[in-house]
Design an enzyme around this catalytic site. Structure first.
Site, short mmCIF file in Angstrom:
data_model
loop_
_atom_site.label_atom_id
_atom_site.label_comp_id
_atom_site.label_asym_id
_atom_site.label_seq_id
_atom_site.Cartn_x
_atom_site.Cartn_y
_atom_site.Cartn_z
N ARG A 57 2.83 6.53 3.22
CA ARG A 57 3.56 5.71 4.18
C ARG A 57 3.51 4.22 3.90
O ARG A 57 4.54 3.54 3.87
CB ARG A 57 2.99 5.87 5.61
CG ARG A 57 3.53 6.96 6.42
CD ARG A 57 2.41 7.52 7.26
NE ARG A 57 1.45 8.11 6.36
CZ ARG A 57 1.56 9.36 5.89
NH1 ARG A 57 2.50 10.13 6.32
NH2 ARG A 57 0.71 9.84 5.02
N THR A 58 2.30 3.71 3.74
CA THR A 58 2.16 2.25 3.68
C THR A 58 2.84 1.72 2.42
O THR A 58 3.60 0.75 2.48
CB THR A 58 0.66 1.88 3.69
OG1 THR A 58 0.04 2.59 4.75
CG2 THR A 58 0.46 0.39 3.89
N LYS A 86 -10.10 -1.72 -17.31
CA LYS A 86 -10.63 -2.37 -18.53
C LYS A 86 -11.64 -3.45 -18.17
O LYS A 86 -12.06 -4.23 -19.03
CB LYS A 86 -9.48 -2.99 -19.33
CG LYS A 86 -8.42 -1.99 -19.76
CD LYS A 86 -7.27 -2.70 -20.45
CE LYS A 86 -6.13 -1.75 -20.76
NZ LYS A 86 -4.94 -2.45 -21.23
N ARG A 107 -3.65 -2.37 -1.44
CA ARG A 107 -4.64 -1.44 -0.86
C ARG A 107 -5.71 -1.22 -1.91
O ARG A 107 -5.41 -1.07 -3.10
CB ARG A 107 -3.99 -0.11 -0.48
CG ARG A 107 -5.01 0.94 -0.07
CD ARG A 107 -4.38 2.20 0.46
NE ARG A 107 -3.81 2.00 1.79
CZ ARG A 107 -3.33 2.98 2.54
NH1 ARG A 107 -3.33 4.22 2.09
NH2 ARG A 107 -2.82 2.73 3.73
N HIS A 135 -6.77 -2.27 8.56
CA HIS A 135 -5.40 -1.90 8.17
C HIS A 135 -4.49 -2.62 9.16
O HIS A 135 -3.92 -2.00 10.06
CB HIS A 135 -5.26 -0.38 8.25
CG HIS A 135 -4.07 0.19 7.55
ND1 HIS A 135 -2.98 -0.57 7.16
CD2 HIS A 135 -3.78 1.47 7.19
CE1 HIS A 135 -2.08 0.23 6.58
NE2 HIS A 135 -2.56 1.46 6.57
#
Ligand code: CP
Length: 337
Positions: A57-58, A86, A107, A135
């Site tokens: 969703r986000t 890396k 995120r 959030h």
């Protein structure tokens, strides 16, 4: 709050008038989200959509919101596809990506990581979820949905009674929503969780200091009898050291139609940030609720696009120009049939 150029990292940044501003701009976005009108106000702008943890969703609603404003989206999903594997630091990643983008959504599984990234970014950064911390855009879309759902019965957020259920310790959506509810008057919050998964004490204190009446419960049915909203959440398996540990709590607080009918008010609104865990041993929100008109979970997800469009428009300072660069859609629109 001055939105122009701001990072959106935590609900702690918001005052009540800032939330009103986001919601007013989100209301203005409806013709675009419903594909009645097209706007090109962000034509030429690029969103860097950086998701280092699973999301449906986000990630997609941030991308769709930016596209709907006329901008383009460049994405990285997963550590394995980025130079973080890396050994590149988050700050170096920010220094580089902010040269390619006009705004970045991110995120990441570590608490505080998005703020760390933002400290080295030359463009606004929006927190799409940092570990078990916050959030904030989810909380804004949750409250936007609450406001919309209860307005139909003449109620406002002031005076709201809400039960939040599940893994309140790790659930970042609950953390941000609790902080957001602290901006309103006469709010009652019932926190229903296993004893080991209660809401962090600092957030409970923040709510109580702001005047929210907080009740802590470890039992579902008698705690949801007279609430306006039940806000169910998933056991956040990814925050436990082993699956077996998460299994101890899965399926403890299931809401289904029979429980809803017996214990809830007939118009109690059912919410969940999603994803709901529909596996048999979890099933915290049963699919037999799918035809219940008070199940708001998909309206909630739809509202994510409106709220994220509003945030982009505000941080990039085009909220007053969206209509100026718009025209009617040219294609067949199944939403209007
Ligand atoms: N609500 C939410 O954050 O969903 P995703 O994990 O699918 O983005």
């Amino acid at each position: 709050m001055n939105f122009t150029g701001a990072h959106i990292l935590s609900i702690n940044q918001f005052q009540r008038q800032d939330v009103d501003r986001v919601f007013a701009v989100a209301d203005q976005m409806e013709p675009y989200a419903l594909r009645k009108r097209v706007t090109r106000v962000l034509e030429g702008a690029i969103l860097g959509n950086m998701f280092f943890e699973a999301s449906t969703r986000t990630r997609v609603s941030f991308g769709s919101a930016f596209n709907l404003l006329g901008g383009e989206v460049r994405e990285t999903a997963g550590f394995e596809n980025s130079a973080l594997v890396k050994g590149e630091s988050l700050q170096d990643t920010a220094r580089v990506l902010s040269g390619f983008s006009d705004v970045i959504c991110m995120r990441h599984p570590q608490e505080g990581s998005v703020a760390d990234f933002a400290s080295a970014s030359r463009v606004p950064v929006l927190n799409g979820g940092d570990g078990a911390n916050e959030h904030p855009t989810q909380a804004l879309l949750d409250l936007y949905t609450i406001r919309q759902e209860i307005a139909a019965r003449g109620q406002t957020i002031d005076g709201l009674k809400i039960a939040m259920i599940g893994d309140l310790r790790h659930g970042r959506t609950v953390h941000s929503l609790s902080k957001l509810l602290s901006l309103y008057n006469n709010v009652q919050v019932i926190l229903i969780s296993p004893e080991e998964l209660t809401l962090p004490e600092a957030i409970v204190e923040q709510m109580r200091s702001a005047g929210v009446q907080v009740t802590i419960s470890h039992e579902l049915t008698n705690s949801i009898v007279d609430v306006d909203i039940v806000y169910s959440t998933r056991i956040q398996e990814e925050r436990f050291s082993t699956k077996e540990e998460a299994d101890l709590y899965r399926g403890k607080f299931r809401l289904n139609q029979a429980i809803y009918t017996e214990f809830c008010q007939p118009n109690t609104v059912i919410m969940h940030p999603l994803p709901r865990d529909s596996r048999a041993d979890a099933n915290e929100l049963d699919s037999d609720l799918d035809n219940n008109p008070n199940l708001a979970i998909f309206r909630q997800a739809d509202n994510g696009v409106l709220v994220r469009m509003a945030l982009f428009a505000l941080v990039l300072d085009v909220a007053d120009k969206v209509d100026e660069f718009s025209y009617d859609v040219r294609w067949y629109n199944s939403r209007q049939v």
